[in-house]
Design a protein around this motif. Structure first.
Motif, PDB file in Angstrom:
ATOM      1  N   UNK A  17       0.830  -1.207   0.000  1.00  0.00           N
ATOM      2  CA  UNK A  17       0.000   0.000   0.000  1.00  0.00           C
ATOM      3  C   UNK A  17       0.862   1.254   0.000  1.00  0.00           C
ATOM      4  N   UNK A  18       0.376   2.247  -0.686  1.00  0.00           N
ATOM      5  CA  UNK A  18       1.064   3.522  -0.749  1.00  0.00           C
ATOM      6  C   UNK A  18       0.909   4.210   0.598  1.00  0.00           C
ATOM      7  N   UNK A  19       2.016   4.653   1.206  1.00  0.00           N
ATOM      8  CA  UNK A  19       1.882   5.277   2.532  1.00  0.00           C
ATOM      9  C   UNK A  19       1.040   6.545   2.459  1.00  0.00           C
ATOM     10  N   UNK A  20       0.079   6.619   3.358  1.00  0.00           N
ATOM     11  CA  UNK A  20      -0.800   7.783   3.395  1.00  0.00           C
ATOM     12  C   UNK A  20      -1.796   7.820   2.254  1.00  0.00           C
ATOM     13  N   UNK A  21      -1.887   6.761   1.486  1.00  0.00           N
ATOM     14  CA  UNK A  21      -2.767   6.734   0.323  1.00  0.00           C
ATOM     15  C   UNK A  21      -4.225   6.574   0.676  1.00  0.00           C
ATOM     16  N   UNK A  22      -4.500   5.971   1.814  1.00  0.00           N
ATOM     17  CA  UNK A  22      -5.903   5.798   2.178  1.00  0.00           C
ATOM     18  C   UNK A  22      -6.407   7.075   2.842  1.00  0.00           C
ATOM     19  N   UNK A  23      -7.599   7.456   2.469  1.00  0.00           N
ATOM     20  CA  UNK A  23      -8.198   8.661   3.019  1.00  0.00           C
ATOM     21  C   UNK A  23      -8.644   8.381   4.449  1.00  0.00           C
ATOM     22  N   UNK A  24      -8.325   9.265   5.395  1.00  0.00           N
ATOM     23  CA  UNK A  24      -8.765   9.018   6.765  1.00  0.00           C
ATOM     24  C   UNK A  24     -10.284   9.051   6.854  1.00  0.00           C
ATOM     25  N   UNK A  25     -10.810   8.169   7.670  1.00  0.00           N
ATOM     26  CA  UNK A  25     -12.262   8.095   7.830  1.00  0.00           C
ATOM     27  C   UNK A  25     -12.772   9.374   8.482  1.00  0.00           C
ATOM     28  N   UNK A  26     -13.910   9.851   8.006  1.00  0.00           N
ATOM     29  CA  UNK A  26     -14.506  11.038   8.598  1.00  0.00           C
ATOM     30  C   UNK A  26     -15.746  10.643   9.379  1.00  0.00           C
ATOM     31  N   UNK A  58     -15.764  16.281   9.745  1.00  0.00           N
ATOM     32  CA  UNK A  58     -14.340  16.369  10.020  1.00  0.00           C
ATOM     33  C   UNK A  58     -13.790  14.995  10.361  1.00  0.00           C
ATOM     34  N   UNK A  59     -12.492  14.926  10.554  1.00  0.00           N
ATOM     35  CA  UNK A  59     -11.853  13.650  10.852  1.00  0.00           C
ATOM     36  C   UNK A  59     -12.310  13.075  12.189  1.00  0.00           C
ATOM     37  N   UNK A  60     -12.458  13.940  13.198  1.00  0.00           N
ATOM     38  CA  UNK A  60     -12.776  13.452  14.539  1.00  0.00           C
ATOM     39  C   UNK A  60     -14.189  13.766  15.008  1.00  0.00           C
ATOM     40  N   UNK A  61     -14.930  14.637  14.270  1.00  0.00           N
ATOM     41  CA  UNK A  61     -16.295  14.951  14.684  1.00  0.00           C
ATOM     42  C   UNK A  61     -17.086  15.488  13.500  1.00  0.00           C
ATOM     43  N   UNK A  62     -18.412  15.506  13.676  1.00  0.00           N
ATOM     44  CA  UNK A  62     -19.317  16.074  12.682  1.00  0.00           C
ATOM     45  C   UNK A  62     -20.087  17.202  13.359  1.00  0.00           C
ATOM     46  N   UNK A  63     -20.331  18.288  12.608  1.00  0.00           N
ATOM     47  CA  UNK A  63     -21.024  19.436  13.176  1.00  0.00           C
ATOM     48  C   UNK A  63     -22.159  19.879  12.266  1.00  0.00           C
ATOM     49  N   UNK A  64     -23.287  20.202  12.880  1.00  0.00           N
ATOM     50  CA  UNK A  64     -24.433  20.796  12.200  1.00  0.00           C
ATOM     51  C   UNK A  64     -24.606  22.167  12.838  1.00  0.00           C
ATOM     52  N   UNK A  65     -24.289  23.216  12.088  1.00  0.00           N
ATOM     53  CA  UNK A  65     -24.345  24.582  12.613  1.00  0.00           C
ATOM     54  C   UNK A  65     -25.566  25.296  12.068  1.00  0.00           C
ATOM     55  N   UNK A  66     -26.246  26.062  12.919  1.00  0.00           N
ATOM     56  CA  UNK A  66     -27.424  26.818  12.481  1.00  0.00           C
ATOM     57  C   UNK A  66     -27.164  28.308  12.677  1.00  0.00           C
ATOM     58  N   UNK A  67     -27.699  29.084  11.749  1.00  0.00           N
ATOM     59  CA  UNK A  67     -27.454  30.520  11.709  1.00  0.00           C
ATOM     60  C   UNK A  67     -28.763  31.292  11.659  1.00  0.00           C
ATOM     61  N   UNK A  68     -28.750  32.466  12.231  1.00  0.00           N
ATOM     62  CA  UNK A  68     -29.866  33.396  12.055  1.00  0.00           C
ATOM     63  C   UNK A  68     -29.682  34.102  10.715  1.00  0.00           C
ATOM     64  N   UNK A  69     -28.455  34.522  10.419  1.00  0.00           N
ATOM     65  CA  UNK A  69     -28.078  35.075   9.114  1.00  0.00           C
ATOM     66  C   UNK A  69     -26.792  34.382   8.700  1.00  0.00           C
ATOM     67  N   UNK A  81     -19.334  13.685  18.427  1.00  0.00           N
ATOM     68  CA  UNK A  81     -17.939  13.344  18.689  1.00  0.00           C
ATOM     69  C   UNK A  81     -17.884  11.927  19.258  1.00  0.00           C
ATOM     70  N   UNK A  82     -17.619  10.925  18.415  1.00  0.00           N
ATOM     71  CA  UNK A  82     -17.622   9.533  18.886  1.00  0.00           C
ATOM     72  C   UNK A  82     -16.584   9.247  19.968  1.00  0.00           C
TER      73      UNK A  82
END
Length: 122
Positions: A17-26, A58-69, A81-82
């Protein structure tokens, strides 16, 4: 022709395997989680509270952000954040100031902190 008559072939190498070739899981939200998030978002848009959202995987967490504007900082961030799943719970609601409003293992219970209760005006 016997085995001894065949020319010696070089041993074949395995796939390296190519080093660093696999995409890190998100970390992502699954279909059920997205359904809950968008259901809450729809109710808050109908109430005139929220107008825009963003999803970050993201690599270590997922975010759902809400905005007024859309030009402002997010009012709230719902974070998955698992790494915290066994300690405090994988889900949290974070206010614009960085204050954690609610944290827990179930998304539906954590989202209750954002649900505005309907009040009777009399």
């Amino acid at each position: 022709m016997s085995e001894s008559d065949t020319p010696q072939s070089q041993p074949t190498a395995g796939v390296i395997p190519f080093p660093g070739g696999s995409k890190p899981a998100t970390v992502t939200f699954d279909r059920r989680e997205l359904s809950e998030l968008l259901n809450l978002y729809g109710r808050m848009v109908a109430a005139g509270e929220w107008r825009d959202y963003a999803i970050d995987f993201l690599k270590d967490k997922a975010e759902f952000s809400v905005y007024r504007r859309s030009s402002e900082v997010p009012l709230y961030r719902i974070v998955k954040d698992p790494a915290l799943a066994k300690r405090q719970g994988a889900y949290s609601v974070v206010a614009a100031t960085g204050l954690v409003l609610k944290r827990g293992p179930e998304l539906s219970r954590v989202l209750r902190v954002l649900d505005k209760k309907l009040s009777v005006v009399g």
